[in-house]
Design a protein around this motif. Sequence first.
Motif, short mmCIF file in Angstrom:
data_model
loop_
_atom_site.label_atom_id
_atom_site.label_comp_id
_atom_site.label_asym_id
_atom_site.label_seq_id
_atom_site.Cartn_x
_atom_site.Cartn_y
_atom_site.Cartn_z
N TYR A 210 0.94 -8.43 -1.67
CA TYR A 210 1.77 -9.69 -1.71
C TYR A 210 1.65 -10.85 -1.03
O TYR A 210 1.71 -10.62 0.49
CB TYR A 210 3.27 -9.24 -2.01
N GLY A 211 1.38 -11.93 -1.24
CA GLY A 211 1.11 -13.09 -0.45
C GLY A 211 0.72 -14.25 -1.15
O GLY A 211 0.79 -14.33 -2.45
N SER A 212 0.37 -15.44 -0.52
CA SER A 212 -0.03 -16.77 -0.94
C SER A 212 -0.78 -17.57 -0.38
O SER A 212 -1.44 -17.04 0.84
CB SER A 212 1.31 -17.59 -1.08
N THR A 213 -1.30 -18.69 -0.50
CA THR A 213 -2.28 -19.46 0.25
C THR A 213 -1.56 -19.76 1.58
O THR A 213 -2.23 -19.71 2.58
CB THR A 213 -2.46 -20.77 -0.48
N GLU A 214 -0.23 -19.93 1.42
CA GLU A 214 0.46 -20.18 2.74
C GLU A 214 0.76 -19.17 3.72
O GLU A 214 1.07 -19.23 4.89
CB GLU A 214 2.02 -20.98 2.38
N ALA A 215 0.59 -17.86 3.14
CA ALA A 215 0.99 -16.59 4.05
C ALA A 215 0.39 -15.52 3.41
O ALA A 215 0.67 -14.91 2.42
CB ALA A 215 2.47 -16.40 4.08
N LEU A 216 -0.81 -14.95 4.03
CA LEU A 216 -1.54 -13.96 3.43
C LEU A 216 -1.82 -13.01 4.52
O LEU A 216 -2.76 -13.46 5.74
CB LEU A 216 -2.71 -14.35 2.53
N PRO A 217 -1.62 -11.60 4.49
CA PRO A 217 -0.80 -10.90 3.44
C PRO A 217 0.73 -10.82 4.00
O PRO A 217 1.01 -11.01 5.36
CB PRO A 217 -1.30 -9.56 3.60
N MET A 218 1.80 -10.89 3.19
CA MET A 218 3.26 -10.78 3.36
C MET A 218 3.74 -9.44 3.37
O MET A 218 4.41 -8.85 4.46
CB MET A 218 3.88 -12.01 2.45
N THR A 219 3.33 -8.60 2.30
CA THR A 219 3.66 -7.32 2.28
C THR A 219 2.62 -6.45 1.44
O THR A 219 1.77 -7.04 0.86
CB THR A 219 4.90 -7.22 1.42
N LEU A 220 2.81 -5.30 1.81
CA LEU A 220 1.85 -4.51 0.89
C LEU A 220 2.41 -2.99 0.58
O LEU A 220 3.45 -2.44 1.15
CB LEU A 220 0.71 -3.97 1.79
N LEU A 221 1.86 -2.56 -0.52
CA LEU A 221 2.30 -1.27 -1.05
C LEU A 221 1.02 -0.29 -1.59
O LEU A 221 0.15 -0.85 -2.13
CB LEU A 221 3.43 -1.62 -2.30
N GLU A 222 1.04 0.87 -1.01
CA GLU A 222 0.06 1.98 -1.70
C GLU A 222 0.29 2.66 -2.90
O GLU A 222 1.63 2.88 -2.98
CB GLU A 222 -0.07 2.65 -0.31
N SER A 223 -0.61 2.90 -3.72
CA SER A 223 -0.47 3.50 -4.77
C SER A 223 0.37 4.84 -4.88
O SER A 223 1.26 4.98 -5.73
CB SER A 223 -1.79 3.89 -5.59
N ARG A 224 0.13 5.56 -3.68
CA ARG A 224 0.82 6.93 -4.10
C ARG A 224 2.49 6.74 -3.80
O ARG A 224 3.06 7.62 -4.33
CB ARG A 224 0.46 7.58 -2.68
N GLU A 225 2.69 5.67 -3.01
CA GLU A 225 4.35 5.32 -2.75
C GLU A 225 4.67 4.49 -4.31
O GLU A 225 5.85 4.77 -4.70
CB GLU A 225 4.58 4.45 -1.78
N ALA A 226 4.02 3.71 -4.68
CA ALA A 226 4.14 2.77 -5.72
C ALA A 226 4.30 3.87 -7.14
O ALA A 226 5.20 3.28 -8.05
CB ALA A 226 3.07 1.76 -6.32
N LEU A 227 3.58 4.78 -7.32
CA LEU A 227 3.59 5.62 -8.54
C LEU A 227 4.85 6.79 -8.36
O LEU A 227 4.95 7.70 -9.19
CB LEU A 227 2.29 6.64 -8.54
N GLY A 228 5.70 6.57 -7.30
CA GLY A 228 6.72 7.71 -7.10
C GLY A 228 7.87 7.19 -7.93
O GLY A 228 7.95 6.31 -8.94
N PRO A 229 9.19 7.24 -7.40
CA PRO A 229 10.20 6.75 -7.99
C PRO A 229 10.17 5.14 -8.11
O PRO A 229 11.01 4.67 -9.00
CB PRO A 229 11.56 7.38 -7.02
N LEU A 230 9.71 4.60 -7.39
CA LEU A 230 9.47 3.01 -7.28
C LEU A 230 9.00 2.58 -8.88
O LEU A 230 9.47 1.45 -9.08
CB LEU A 230 8.66 2.61 -6.35
N ALA A 231 8.27 3.40 -9.17
CA ALA A 231 7.58 2.97 -10.80
C ALA A 231 8.81 2.76 -11.77
O ALA A 231 8.51 2.01 -12.66
CB ALA A 231 6.57 4.14 -11.08
N ASP A 232 9.69 3.46 -11.61
CA ASP A 232 10.94 3.16 -12.64
C ASP A 232 11.81 1.89 -12.32
O ASP A 232 12.62 1.60 -12.84
CB ASP A 232 11.85 4.26 -12.58
N GLY A 233 11.58 1.07 -11.30
CA GLY A 233 12.24 0.04 -10.87
C GLY A 233 12.24 -1.01 -12.07
O GLY A 233 13.39 -1.53 -12.36
N PRO A 234 11.18 -1.46 -12.39
CA PRO A 234 11.03 -2.60 -13.51
C PRO A 234 11.80 -2.32 -14.69
O PRO A 234 12.75 -3.08 -15.31
CB PRO A 234 9.59 -2.78 -13.86
N ALA A 235 11.85 -1.01 -15.30
CA ALA A 235 12.52 -0.50 -16.46
C ALA A 235 13.92 -0.76 -16.19
O ALA A 235 14.91 -0.68 -17.03
CB ALA A 235 12.05 0.74 -16.82
#
Length: 654
Positions: free
Chosen positions: A327-352
Amino acid sequence: MPETSRQQGQDPFLTELLTQHAIRTPGKPAIIHPDRNRRDALGRPAYGSIDYGELDARVVACAAGLSRRGIGRGTRTALLVPPGADLLTLVFAMLHIGAVPVTVDPGMGLKRALDCIRRVRVQAFIGVPSADLLRRLRRDAFADVRTVITVGRNDGDGLRELTAPGADRPASPLRPDPDDLAIIAYTTGSTGPAKPVEITAGMLRGMARSIEKAHYTTDIETSLVTLPLIGLLDLAAGRTVVVPRMNMGKVGRADPALLTDAIQRFSVNAMFASPALLNPLEAHLGTTGAQVPSLQLVISGGAPVKPRLMSALRAHLPNQARVFSTYGSTEALPMTLLESREALGPLADGPAAGRGVCVGRPAPGTSVRAIAISDAPVPQWSDRLLVPPGHVGEVVVKGDVVSPSYYQTADADAAHKIQDGKLRWHRTGDIGWIDAHGRLWFCGRKNHRVRAAGGDLHTVGCEGIFNVHPQVARTALVGIGPHGDQRPVLCVELAPGTDPEHWPRVEDELRALGAAVAMTKPIVDFLPHPGFPVDVRHNAKIRRELLAGWAEDQLTGRRRATVTDRVLRTLPLLGWAYLAAYPLQPYRSEALTTLWWLDAFLSIAVHAAQIPSALRAEQERATGRRAAVTAALTMLFGATWWRTPRRKEQGATP
């Protein structure tokens, strides 16, 4: 990347690092680039190669050539060269002597790009012949230019004239101070007016450090580049940069077969790409069964990577491979980052669940917070600005990777910067919240929030509720009407292969999903859309301001043809009828012949000249109509079918 000191002024600059690599490994490939349109013996696209020794020599020679032509420290220079070996060489050469490249996205449109160049008042111009022709035709945008350099189109050898031997070759690169201006990079303007971002030498150092520490290991030697800035940092780190055969201004149209070929042929270990590019690449790998065993690292930016895409990509990669959403922008890169192993855990249910999309923890060297949402300037930092943990607020960031200001744009600084002692927080304009583990959850853009009578609705948070529907590709929440009393409307892209006749059933099911959650109950209007308009840089960010106008038209009928419109549209038809009937006339007259030639000019030449404007108008209206259909309608009716005036209510969303 070495970290010998916390003081940025003592760190080697990018140009110094390039020279170090040239001394240590002069024969190592630095840039592998497409070789015009040639093919090799196997019929594959041909590539050329430049090693580090040669690249460093070219950079030094190019820097000398720029100096001879009057470009030096602080010279603001419009750099209109396609991404590739020549562009990377030129940027390093300009950093070598302290000149300031000014970059714009060509995909933002000619008028906006020229306006960006005009606002910065560039002092020099470097571009390919077609860009030089544009400069000659639009001299007002280049009024302050005193030096003009035209380079060839052939990537890898287009700088021959500029790098010709000459006197006064700069022996060593400039070591800039952290606050020295290095690059002016315009934002795309996909979520507001394009703004000139000051990328300082200290920011470049901070980005290089942060990205290296967050993502790279010593065994990653080769990187596929789909964003020029990343290629700059890769070369400073000593990696081999592979420039694939693609148009980096339209990444969504890149041929996944060519990307796969480049990854396989050059044993690429890492790549940076937006989801718009990764989606077709993953589909290609799945369909063809092509293997990419060398690929150890995938970094995506420009938009959050959906868990489905992360999971699908991982299935094609080695087990030890890592997939990051950045996650970032032209004004700030990078700001945050997330690796797939963590993203595919319980966090994946967040959007729903309506929590938004988790974009990870702060990148090394950055601090990320959430402050109370406000459209007013915030001149000075105070901890009282912070929202309680777990509450939604505007995302702000501070650190080495953050641009301190916009170039001579005081109103943008006032709106987006908060002074905190000698440092500044950057207001991202994004809305999100921080969980108990320090992870940031993205809920949408501040200026995209729907300001309804019952309270604000945040786009990404609400859309996650509906995106779980199996026959929905994605959704986009927009608001129409005055702020504080906006009407929320959900635009829906159906999944590929879904019969449009199923829309009534899908609509009912979406309405039921929304009614089951308090946050989305106010959403009662649902509109199917053939294809959302997206940003030009990453082809991933939905241009909601265009969708809002389209939705308003659909619900209010403001663009439906009136009697006057219909009368006007009959005139071109009568013109075509006269063109066809003229040869059948039993007699000829000079007046009728003159009228026929005038009619032919208006119906053919003038209508054809209006096609580019019609295509731009259709893009702005976000109708999803195919370009061929738009062109055919314009040839038939001219401007009368797409120049229907559109009234705007006071306070309506732009």
